[in-house]
Design an enzyme around this catalytic site. Structure first.
Site, mmCIF file in Angstrom:
data_model
loop_
_atom_site.group_PDB
_atom_site.id
_atom_site.type_symbol
_atom_site.label_atom_id
_atom_site.label_comp_id
_atom_site.label_asym_id
_atom_site.label_seq_id
_atom_site.Cartn_x
_atom_site.Cartn_y
_atom_site.Cartn_z
ATOM 1 N N LYS A 11 0.619 -1.272 0.063
ATOM 2 C CA LYS A 11 -0.156 0.023 -0.010
ATOM 3 C C LYS A 11 0.907 1.297 0.059
ATOM 4 O O LYS A 11 2.038 1.354 0.320
ATOM 5 C CB LYS A 11 -0.898 0.190 1.241
ATOM 6 C CG LYS A 11 -2.068 -1.109 1.020
ATOM 7 C CD LYS A 11 -2.929 -1.056 2.207
ATOM 8 C CE LYS A 11 -4.034 -1.952 2.258
ATOM 9 N NZ LYS A 11 -4.960 -1.870 3.367
ATOM 10 N N TYR A 51 -12.422 -2.149 -4.749
ATOM 11 C CA TYR A 51 -12.907 -2.175 -3.516
ATOM 12 C C TYR A 51 -14.413 -2.157 -3.464
ATOM 13 O O TYR A 51 -15.169 -1.825 -2.365
ATOM 14 C CB TYR A 51 -12.548 -1.293 -2.610
ATOM 15 C CG TYR A 51 -10.889 -1.499 -2.165
ATOM 16 C CD1 TYR A 51 -10.678 -2.483 -1.358
ATOM 17 C CD2 TYR A 51 -9.881 -0.742 -2.708
ATOM 18 C CE1 TYR A 51 -9.128 -2.862 -0.938
ATOM 19 C CE2 TYR A 51 -8.536 -1.029 -2.598
ATOM 20 C CZ TYR A 51 -8.327 -2.083 -1.460
ATOM 21 O OH TYR A 51 -7.096 -2.629 -1.365
ATOM 22 N N ASN A 114 -1.979 0.091 6.724
ATOM 23 C CA ASN A 114 -1.650 -1.074 7.543
ATOM 24 C C ASN A 114 -0.519 -1.880 6.182
ATOM 25 O O ASN A 114 -0.426 -3.084 6.433
ATOM 26 C CB ASN A 114 -2.519 -2.048 7.794
ATOM 27 C CG ASN A 114 -3.575 -2.332 6.602
ATOM 28 O OD1 ASN A 114 -3.325 -2.236 5.718
ATOM 29 N ND2 ASN A 114 -4.468 -3.195 7.139
ATOM 30 N N HIS A 117 -2.331 -5.351 1.526
ATOM 31 C CA HIS A 117 -3.701 -6.010 1.045
ATOM 32 C C HIS A 117 -3.229 -7.419 0.722
ATOM 33 O O HIS A 117 -2.365 -7.782 -0.022
ATOM 34 C CB HIS A 117 -4.461 -5.292 0.142
ATOM 35 C CG HIS A 117 -5.439 -6.116 -0.372
ATOM 36 N ND1 HIS A 117 -6.759 -6.137 0.276
ATOM 37 C CD2 HIS A 117 -5.452 -6.936 -1.528
ATOM 38 C CE1 HIS A 117 -7.463 -6.961 -0.517
ATOM 39 N NE2 HIS A 117 -6.773 -7.545 -1.684
ATOM 40 N N GLU A 128 -9.207 -10.977 -7.921
ATOM 41 C CA GLU A 128 -8.410 -9.949 -7.717
ATOM 42 C C GLU A 128 -7.189 -9.893 -8.919
ATOM 43 O O GLU A 128 -6.779 -8.754 -8.986
ATOM 44 C CB GLU A 128 -8.038 -9.690 -6.125
ATOM 45 C CG GLU A 128 -9.207 -9.488 -5.324
ATOM 46 C CD GLU A 128 -8.777 -9.461 -3.733
ATOM 47 O OE1 GLU A 128 -9.602 -8.862 -2.971
ATOM 48 O OE2 GLU A 128 -7.656 -9.819 -3.551
#
Length: 140
Positions: A11, A51, A114, A117, A128
């Site tokens: 990320k 998303y 965080n 993913h 995905e």
């Protein structure tokens, strides 16, 4: 055990801090093989589509904004039980709950920032991966 593939995204918080190599080292040390990888800067409509499953959730707009705030590294990982293995290496979504030695415990700044993913099932991994990669881009 079955050989699987899963999607991983490093990320914007991690790419901003230039720790892509450190994250990849943890993935590889755990036995995950990187079979496709690309650095991209997601556009808003791409993040919204990716998303979309979270569209009705209160955090959706913040998630899209965060994921478009800087470059990300999208990659396909391969291993026996890759989905579960990657999720163990990533650690809990909330870094405060993540086990020591996991990516999120080590690098995450917050529950949103965080660092990584990962797909949550074999079925979602296929969807995905197909979102970001064509079959010819994955070299096993």
């Amino acid at each position: 055990m079955a050989l699987e593939r899963t999607l991983s995204i490093i990320k914007p918080d991690a790419t901003r801090r230039n720790i892509t190599g450190k994250v990849n080292a943890m993935l590889e040390e755990a036995g995950l093989r990187i079979v496709a990888q690309r650095r991209i800067w997601m556009r808003k409509h791409e993040a919204e589509a990716f998303y979309a499953v979270h569209k009705e959730r209160p955090f959706f707009n913040d998630l899209v904004q965060f994921m478009t705030s800087g470059p990300v590294v999208v990659q396909v990982l391969e291993a026996d039980d890759a989905v579960a293995l990657n999720r163990r290496v990533m650690g809990a979504t909330n870094p405060a709950d993540a086990d020591e030695g996991t990516i999120r415990h080590t690098f995450a700044e917050s529950i949103e920032a965080n660092s990584v993913h990962g797909s949550d099932s074999v079925e979602n991994a296929a969807i995905e991966i197909g979102y970001f990669f064509s079959g010819t881009e994955i070299v096993g």
